[in-house]
Design an enzyme around this catalytic site. Structure first.
Site, PDB file in Angstrom:
ATOM      1  N   LYS A  52      10.670   2.565   5.630  1.00 10.32           N
ATOM      2  CA  LYS A  52      10.840   1.206   5.074  1.00 10.32           C
ATOM      3  C   LYS A  52      12.322   0.866   4.963  1.00 10.32           C
ATOM      4  O   LYS A  52      12.741  -0.252   5.281  1.00 10.32           O
ATOM      5  CB  LYS A  52      10.144   1.101   3.711  1.00 10.32           C
ATOM      6  CG  LYS A  52       8.624   1.023   3.841  1.00 10.32           C
ATOM      7  CD  LYS A  52       7.884   1.195   2.534  1.00 10.32           C
ATOM      8  CE  LYS A  52       6.389   1.332   2.814  1.00 10.32           C
ATOM      9  NZ  LYS A  52       5.581   1.638   1.636  1.00 10.32           N
ATOM     10  N   GLN A  96       5.729   3.044  -4.405  1.00  7.60           N
ATOM     11  CA  GLN A  96       4.995   3.832  -3.409  1.00  7.60           C
ATOM     12  C   GLN A  96       3.838   4.593  -4.064  1.00  7.60           C
ATOM     13  O   GLN A  96       4.012   5.254  -5.082  1.00  7.60           O
ATOM     14  CB  GLN A  96       5.961   4.810  -2.708  1.00  7.60           C
ATOM     15  CG  GLN A  96       5.372   5.574  -1.552  1.00  7.60           C
ATOM     16  CD  GLN A  96       4.978   4.699  -0.358  1.00  7.60           C
ATOM     17  OE1 GLN A  96       5.565   3.646  -0.126  1.00  7.60           O
ATOM     18  NE2 GLN A  96       3.986   5.120   0.394  1.00  7.60           N
ATOM     19  N   ASP A 119       3.635  -5.901  -1.454  1.00  5.21           N
ATOM     20  CA  ASP A 119       2.516  -5.059  -0.998  1.00  5.21           C
ATOM     21  C   ASP A 119       1.194  -5.837  -1.026  1.00  5.21           C
ATOM     22  O   ASP A 119       0.217  -5.424  -0.414  1.00  5.21           O
ATOM     23  CB  ASP A 119       2.345  -3.848  -1.942  1.00  5.21           C
ATOM     24  CG  ASP A 119       2.926  -2.563  -1.372  1.00  5.21           C
ATOM     25  OD1 ASP A 119       3.010  -2.448  -0.135  1.00  5.21           O
ATOM     26  OD2 ASP A 119       3.286  -1.685  -2.172  1.00  5.21           O
TER      27      ASP A 119
HETATM   28  N1  GUN Z   1       0.891   4.368   0.107  1.00  3.00           N
HETATM   29  C1  GUN Z   1       0.290   4.323   1.317  1.00  3.00           C
HETATM   30  N2  GUN Z   1       0.407   3.098   1.852  1.00  3.00           N
HETATM   31  C2  GUN Z   1       1.090   2.343   0.962  1.00  3.00           C
HETATM   32  C3  GUN Z   1       1.523   0.996   0.971  1.00  3.00           C
HETATM   33  O1  GUN Z   1       1.294   0.216   1.889  1.00  3.00           O
HETATM   34  N3  GUN Z   1       2.217   0.613  -0.140  1.00  3.00           N
HETATM   35  C4  GUN Z   1       2.473   1.438  -1.182  1.00  3.00           C
HETATM   36  N4  GUN Z   1       3.145   0.944  -2.217  1.00  3.00           N
HETATM   37  N5  GUN Z   1       2.073   2.684  -1.205  1.00  3.00           N
HETATM   38  C5  GUN Z   1       1.391   3.139  -0.140  1.00  3.00           C
END
Ligand code: GUN
Length: 292
Positions: A52, A96, A119
């Site tokens: 990211k 996350q 998200d």
């Molecule tokens: N863990 C796995 N995929 C994601 C996601 O798209 N966003 C977040 N915040 N955590 C994750």
């Protein structure tokens, strides 16, 4: 059989985003700013968050990574969420997942200001998505829609089977494929308790696998000519790889691919699109596209 190249598509979209950021900077605005909160040192989460941050660089965004150790308290995490909610220099942020068991993920998600919830996990965004209102759509389903669109795959009135009912992928994917403004398809959601799974899947014109079970979808479950979208990315041990593992999708690619009209590979399919859609959501947040 057409290979749906998520890596190339994501690279192109990131270029498009960077061009837009250049225009924003030229107009005297600041770059979009995405913050990520990472708790602990889970290998998968570390990789996601690193990717990211790299994607932010590619898009010319500002990024911040905020780390906590595994023993952070829920209160400490909620205080950070509150701080990010109030920070006018942060357009959007993510926490996350998964979080350690002593922290309520739902409580954290609901504490995030929905206007910064890039998200798309906050119930306000989930609810608005379900009734077709402007909102942040969670990145994986949004990325899949974008792949279908960019590859001119007709979904209207088609039979779409979604395998998996997670809040992050299966449920929003099914909602979006159902809606007139997106997939406009006939949608069936299957899960671990579904009967006649093989027959359900074999009836699908578009099969979206999001179960997290390596090579779960076998050739006998796929209708010849179907479009298959593979969301799975399970790390399976592989001593021939430098890291000792490889990513395995939910689809038995080798045997399924020859049957399909189009299919996403793993890696290089849905995965790169997911992070790219997070960037697009952050751009929308910076432009106040959905919320004032
Ligand atoms: N863990 C796995 N995929 C994601 C996601 O798209 N966003 C977040 N915040 N955590 C994750």
């Amino acid at each position: 059989m057409q290979l749906i190249d998520g890596k190339a598509t994501a690279a192109k979209i990131k270029e498009e985003i960077a061009e837009e950021v250049n225009r924003m900077l030229a107009a005297g605005k600041r770059a979009p700013h995405l913050a990520a909160v990472l708790v602990g040192h889970d290998g998968g989460s570390e990789t996601y968050v690193r990717n990211k941050v790299l994607a932010c660089e590619a898009c010319r965004f500002t990024s911040s990574l905020i780390r906590f150790e595994e023993d952070v308290t829920e209160e400490e995490l909620l205080a950070k969420v509150d701080e990010l909610n109030r920070d006018p220099n942060v357009d959007g942020f993510i926490v996350q997942l998964p979080l350690p068991a002593h922290i309520s993920e739902q409580k954290i998600i609901e504490a995030i200001d929905y206007r910064k919830d890039v998200d798309g996990f906050h119930p306000i965004n989930v609810g608005r998505m379900a009734i077709g209102l402007p909102c942040f759509i969670s990145a994986t389903p949004k990325g899949i829609l974008e792949l279908l669109r960019r590859y001119d795959i007709d979904t209207i009135g088609k039979k779409c089977v979604v395998l998996g009912r997670s809040n992050i992928v299966g449920k929003p994917m099914a909602q979006l494929m159902l809606q007139k403004g997106y997939g406009n398809a006939t949608v069936t959601v299957c899960h671990s308790q579904s009967r006649n799974l093989q027959a359900e899947c074999r009836d699908a014109d578009i099969l979206i696998a999001a179960v997290g079970s390596p090579a779960f979808v076998t050739a006998d479950m796929v209708k010849p000519g179907a479009v298959v979208i593979d969301v799975g990315t399970t790390r399976v041990p592989d001593s021939t790889r430098p890291k000792g593992f490889r990513l395995q999708g939910d689809v038995d690619f080798e045997h399924v691919a020859p049957l399909c009209s189009a299919i996403t590979p793993v890696p290089g399919g849905v995965g790169p699109m997911t992070i790219c859609m997070l960037m697009l959501n952050t751009l929308s947040a910076a432009k106040h596209e959905f919320y004032a």
